[in-house]
Design a protein around this motif. Sequence first.
Motif, mmCIF file in Angstrom:
data_model
loop_
_atom_site.group_PDB
_atom_site.id
_atom_site.type_symbol
_atom_site.label_atom_id
_atom_site.label_comp_id
_atom_site.label_asym_id
_atom_site.label_seq_id
_atom_site.Cartn_x
_atom_site.Cartn_y
_atom_site.Cartn_z
ATOM 1 N N LEU A 48 0.247 -4.570 -1.386
ATOM 2 C CA LEU A 48 1.443 -3.776 -1.627
ATOM 3 C C LEU A 48 1.473 -2.581 -0.685
ATOM 4 O O LEU A 48 0.469 -1.888 -0.515
ATOM 5 C CB LEU A 48 1.456 -3.302 -3.084
ATOM 6 C CG LEU A 48 2.692 -2.619 -3.608
ATOM 7 C CD1 LEU A 48 3.904 -3.526 -3.518
ATOM 8 C CD2 LEU A 48 2.483 -2.208 -5.048
ATOM 9 N N ASN A 49 2.625 -2.353 -0.075
ATOM 10 C CA ASN A 49 2.818 -1.198 0.795
ATOM 11 C C ASN A 49 3.248 -0.025 -0.097
ATOM 12 O O ASN A 49 4.417 0.112 -0.441
ATOM 13 C CB ASN A 49 3.882 -1.512 1.852
ATOM 14 C CG ASN A 49 4.025 -0.422 2.865
ATOM 15 O OD1 ASN A 49 3.557 0.701 2.656
ATOM 16 N ND2 ASN A 49 4.684 -0.724 3.956
ATOM 17 N N LEU A 50 2.285 0.798 -0.484
ATOM 18 C CA LEU A 50 2.544 1.886 -1.427
ATOM 19 C C LEU A 50 3.509 2.928 -0.863
ATOM 20 O O LEU A 50 4.302 3.500 -1.608
ATOM 21 C CB LEU A 50 1.229 2.553 -1.831
ATOM 22 C CG LEU A 50 0.270 1.675 -2.625
ATOM 23 C CD1 LEU A 50 -1.049 2.389 -2.834
ATOM 24 C CD2 LEU A 50 0.875 1.262 -3.941
ATOM 25 N N GLU A 51 3.465 3.156 0.447
ATOM 26 C CA GLU A 51 4.365 4.141 1.052
ATOM 27 C C GLU A 51 5.820 3.713 0.910
ATOM 28 O O GLU A 51 6.689 4.525 0.586
ATOM 29 C CB GLU A 51 4.014 4.337 2.528
ATOM 30 C CG GLU A 51 2.657 4.958 2.746
ATOM 31 C CD GLU A 51 2.253 4.955 4.199
ATOM 32 O OE1 GLU A 51 3.032 4.499 5.053
ATOM 33 O OE2 GLU A 51 1.131 5.413 4.480
ATOM 34 N N SER A 52 6.095 2.430 1.130
ATOM 35 C CA SER A 52 7.462 1.929 0.987
ATOM 36 C C SER A 52 7.933 1.999 -0.461
ATOM 37 O O SER A 52 9.074 2.354 -0.731
ATOM 38 C CB SER A 52 7.563 0.486 1.476
ATOM 39 O OG SER A 52 7.368 0.420 2.854
ATOM 40 N N VAL A 53 7.048 1.645 -1.391
ATOM 41 C CA VAL A 53 7.415 1.705 -2.810
ATOM 42 C C VAL A 53 7.745 3.140 -3.206
ATOM 43 O O VAL A 53 8.760 3.396 -3.861
ATOM 44 C CB VAL A 53 6.283 1.146 -3.698
ATOM 45 C CG1 VAL A 53 6.619 1.322 -5.167
ATOM 46 C CG2 VAL A 53 6.035 -0.316 -3.395
ATOM 47 N N ASN A 54 6.909 4.071 -2.798
ATOM 48 C CA ASN A 54 7.159 5.483 -3.126
ATOM 49 C C ASN A 54 8.474 5.963 -2.526
ATOM 50 O O ASN A 54 9.230 6.686 -3.176
ATOM 51 C CB ASN A 54 6.007 6.358 -2.637
ATOM 52 C CG ASN A 54 4.749 6.140 -3.438
ATOM 53 O OD1 ASN A 54 4.804 5.763 -4.606
ATOM 54 N ND2 ASN A 54 3.614 6.364 -2.814
ATOM 55 N N LEU A 55 8.770 5.549 -1.308
ATOM 56 C CA LEU A 55 10.008 5.956 -0.645
ATOM 57 C C LEU A 55 11.229 5.420 -1.392
ATOM 58 O O LEU A 55 12.175 6.169 -1.664
ATOM 59 C CB LEU A 55 10.016 5.457 0.804
ATOM 60 C CG LEU A 55 11.255 5.793 1.622
ATOM 61 C CD1 LEU A 55 11.334 7.297 1.869
ATOM 62 C CD2 LEU A 55 11.236 5.051 2.932
ATOM 63 N N TYR A 56 11.198 4.135 -1.740
ATOM 64 C CA TYR A 56 12.339 3.547 -2.458
ATOM 65 C C TYR A 56 12.494 4.138 -3.857
ATOM 66 O O TYR A 56 13.604 4.370 -4.324
ATOM 67 C CB TYR A 56 12.220 2.021 -2.524
ATOM 68 C CG TYR A 56 12.666 1.339 -1.254
ATOM 69 C CD1 TYR A 56 14.001 1.308 -0.892
ATOM 70 C CD2 TYR A 56 11.760 0.725 -0.409
ATOM 71 C CE1 TYR A 56 14.423 0.690 0.268
ATOM 72 C CE2 TYR A 56 12.163 0.103 0.759
ATOM 73 C CZ TYR A 56 13.501 0.091 1.089
ATOM 74 O OH TYR A 56 13.918 -0.520 2.242
ATOM 75 N N LYS A 57 11.373 4.384 -4.548
ATOM 76 C CA LYS A 57 11.463 4.977 -5.885
ATOM 77 C C LYS A 57 12.015 6.404 -5.813
ATOM 78 O O LYS A 57 12.778 6.823 -6.677
ATOM 79 C CB LYS A 57 10.096 4.972 -6.562
ATOM 80 C CG LYS A 57 9.695 3.594 -7.062
ATOM 81 C CD LYS A 57 8.354 3.602 -7.721
ATOM 82 C CE LYS A 57 8.496 4.102 -9.137
ATOM 83 N NZ LYS A 57 7.286 3.925 -9.929
ATOM 84 N N LYS A 58 11.634 7.122 -4.773
ATOM 85 C CA LYS A 58 12.141 8.483 -4.595
ATOM 86 C C LYS A 58 13.646 8.482 -4.350
ATOM 87 O O LYS A 58 14.358 9.393 -4.762
ATOM 88 C CB LYS A 58 11.431 9.154 -3.417
ATOM 89 C CG LYS A 58 11.753 10.626 -3.262
ATOM 90 C CD LYS A 58 11.049 11.212 -2.057
ATOM 91 C CE LYS A 58 9.585 11.403 -2.381
ATOM 92 N NZ LYS A 58 8.864 12.106 -1.291
ATOM 93 N N ASN A 59 14.150 7.419 -3.703
ATOM 94 C CA ASN A 59 15.575 7.310 -3.413
ATOM 95 C C ASN A 59 16.364 6.628 -4.525
ATOM 96 O O ASN A 59 17.528 6.309 -4.340
ATOM 97 C CB ASN A 59 15.786 6.577 -2.089
ATOM 98 C CG ASN A 59 15.353 7.418 -0.915
ATOM 99 O OD1 ASN A 59 15.435 8.638 -0.958
ATOM 100 N ND2 ASN A 59 14.874 6.775 0.128
ATOM 101 N N GLY A 60 15.727 6.349 -5.674
ATOM 102 C CA GLY A 60 16.461 5.858 -6.833
ATOM 103 C C GLY A 60 16.309 4.400 -7.183
ATOM 104 O O GLY A 60 16.972 3.920 -8.101
ATOM 105 N N ALA A 61 15.444 3.663 -6.502
ATOM 106 C CA ALA A 61 15.258 2.251 -6.838
ATOM 107 C C ALA A 61 14.497 2.130 -8.155
ATOM 108 O O ALA A 61 13.601 2.918 -8.446
ATOM 109 C CB ALA A 61 14.490 1.538 -5.730
ATOM 110 N N GLN A 62 14.874 1.141 -8.954
ATOM 111 C CA GLN A 62 14.232 0.887 -10.239
ATOM 112 C C GLN A 62 13.250 -0.266 -10.077
ATOM 113 O O GLN A 62 13.533 -1.240 -9.393
ATOM 114 C CB GLN A 62 15.281 0.514 -11.288
ATOM 115 C CG GLN A 62 16.323 1.571 -11.522
ATOM 116 C CD GLN A 62 15.743 2.784 -12.218
ATOM 117 O OE1 GLN A 62 15.008 2.652 -13.186
ATOM 118 N NE2 GLN A 62 16.067 3.956 -11.722
#
Length: 79
Positions: A48-62
């Motif tokens: 899992l690319n944790l940086e991408s997940v954090n970025l998308y979650k910060k921008n509102g992804a569920q």
Amino acid sequence: MLKIRLKKYGRKKRPCYRIVVIDSRKKRDGRPIEEIGFYNPITKQITLNLESVNLYKKNGAQTSPTVESIYLKAQKQKI
């Protein structure tokens, strides 16, 4: 709205999943915006690319509940 969820592939009785960012209105196996990880429930392999997940979650992804648990396991392992 963007969702982070699993996309199934593999053969019968041997599933594998890709962790993808996709529009919530699309089909489960539809075309994703980005593939950010991999999960094999048989061997318990997580990539899992944790940086991408954090970025998308910060921008509102569920995240789906399953992806959230995979994400928490990956954070503990620092994959």
